[in-house]
Design an enzyme around this catalytic site. Structure first.
Site, mmCIF file in Angstrom:
data_model
loop_
_atom_site.group_PDB
_atom_site.id
_atom_site.type_symbol
_atom_site.label_atom_id
_atom_site.label_comp_id
_atom_site.label_asym_id
_atom_site.label_seq_id
_atom_site.Cartn_x
_atom_site.Cartn_y
_atom_site.Cartn_z
ATOM 1 N N SER A 124 -1.393 0.876 2.457
ATOM 2 C CA SER A 124 -2.362 1.065 3.533
ATOM 3 C C SER A 124 -3.759 0.992 2.947
ATOM 4 O O SER A 124 -3.970 1.323 1.769
ATOM 5 C CB SER A 124 -2.143 2.434 4.198
ATOM 6 O OG SER A 124 -3.206 2.743 5.085
ATOM 7 N N TYR A 184 -1.932 11.991 3.458
ATOM 8 C CA TYR A 184 -1.662 10.564 3.624
ATOM 9 C C TYR A 184 -2.422 9.748 2.577
ATOM 10 O O TYR A 184 -1.865 8.849 1.944
ATOM 11 C CB TYR A 184 -2.041 10.133 5.033
ATOM 12 C CG TYR A 184 -1.536 8.759 5.404
ATOM 13 C CD1 TYR A 184 -0.184 8.534 5.630
ATOM 14 C CD2 TYR A 184 -2.410 7.685 5.527
ATOM 15 C CE1 TYR A 184 0.285 7.273 5.966
ATOM 16 C CE2 TYR A 184 -1.954 6.425 5.858
ATOM 17 C CZ TYR A 184 -0.606 6.222 6.076
ATOM 18 O OH TYR A 184 -0.148 4.969 6.406
#
Length: 236
Positions: free
Chosen positions: A141, A154
Site C-alpha cells: 500500500s 496499518y
C-alpha cells in the site's frame, strides 16, 4: 512475455476485493488457482466464479496463524501439486490513534498484514525452488510509504511489508524466484470502515492487470516495486 498456462498460484484473501480480482485474472490466463479467506460464504462464491474459468480450489485460513498456513499449503499440495506463484494479498485495517488502539487490534493487523506474508512465503519458497523458480507478489500500500493520522498499526504493517519484500527479493533472486510488490493508493473495495467508493478510485481489476503483467514479464527482468495511484483523485 511468459505463458502462464499450467502454472499453479496461491492467492491469499482471494475471496473478495483485490485478491479476488487477481485470482480471476490468473485463472483467465490458464493458471490453476488456490485461494483462501476467513469467510466461507465469500470463499464459496469466489470459487464458483473461478471454476467457470478453470481449475480453482480454496479453503478457509487465517493467514496470521503459522499452523493454518501450513495446513493450507498441505491442502494445495494435495489438490494441485505445488506452487509457482504466490500472491500475498490478505489484509485487515484497524485504525485509530495510538492511545486508542487495543493490543488485540494492533496484533491482528501485524499478524495478518506482515506475519502472514512471512508465513506463506517461507512455505512457498522451497516448493518453488523444487519446481525451478517462481514469483512472489506482495500487495502492499502507499500507506507503506506515506503515514497518516490514525494509521499507526496499518502504516507499521505496510512499512514492514515493504522492507520484508525487498529483503526477500535479495534472498531468493539466485533461486530464480522473483519477488515484487504493488503499492496501491485508494481502491474501490470498501476496505476502510467509513470509506466511500468513488469513480476516481482505482478498480481492483486495475491492480489485477498489473499483477499479471509483472508475473508474465520475462524472467530476466524484475520490477521490484510498483506504485499505483488514481490519476485524478478527489480534490481536498
Amino acid at each position: 512475455m511468459i505463458d502462464l498456462r499450467g502454472q499453479i498460484a496461491v492467492v491469499t484473501g482471494g475471496s473478495r476485493g483485490i485478491g479476488r480480482a487477481i485470482a480471476q485474472a490468473l485463472a483467465d490466463e490458464g493458471v490453476s488457482v488456490a485461494i483462501c479467506g476467513r469467510d466461507r460464504v465469500s470463499l464459496n462464491s469466489a470459487l464458483r466464479d473461478l471454476n467457470a474459468a478453470g481449475a480453482a480450489v480454496g479453503e478457509t485460513c487465517d493467514v496470521g496463524s503459522p499452523e493454518q498456513a501450513g495446513e493450507f499449503f498441505a491442502f494445495v499440495d494435495r489438490e494441485l501439486g505445488g506452487v509457482d506463484i504466490l500472491v500475498n494479498n490478505a489484509g485487515v485495517g484497524n485504525f485509530g490513534a495510538v492511545d486508542e488502539l487495543t493490543p488485540e487490534a494492533w496484533d491482528e493487523v501485524i499478524a495478518t498484514n506482515l506475519s502472514g506474508p512471512f508465513y506463506f512465503s517461507r512455505l512457498a519458497a522451497p516448493r518453488m525452488r523444487k519446481r525451478g523458480g517462481g514469483f512472489i507478489l506482495n500487495i502492499g500500500s502507499l500507506a507503506g510509504k506515506y503515514p497518516f493520522a490514525g494509521g499507526a498499526a496499518y502504516n507499521a504493517s505496510k512499512f514492514g511489508l515493504a522492507g520484508f519484500t525487498e529483503a526477500m527479493m535479495l534472498d531468493l533472486r539466485y533461486d530464480n524466484i522473483r519477488v515484487s510488490t504493488i503499492m496501491p493508493g485508494s481502491v474501490q473495495t470498501g476496505f476502510r470502515p467509513g470509506a466511500i467508493n468513488a469513480d476516481w478510485k482505482l478498480d481492483p481489476e486495475a491492480i489485477a492487470s498489473m499483477a499479471v503483467h509483472l508475473i508474465r514479464t520475462p524472467d530476466r527482468n524484475l520490477a521490484s516495486r510498483v506504485e499505483m495511484r488514481p490519476s485524478r483523485p478527489s480534490r481536498r
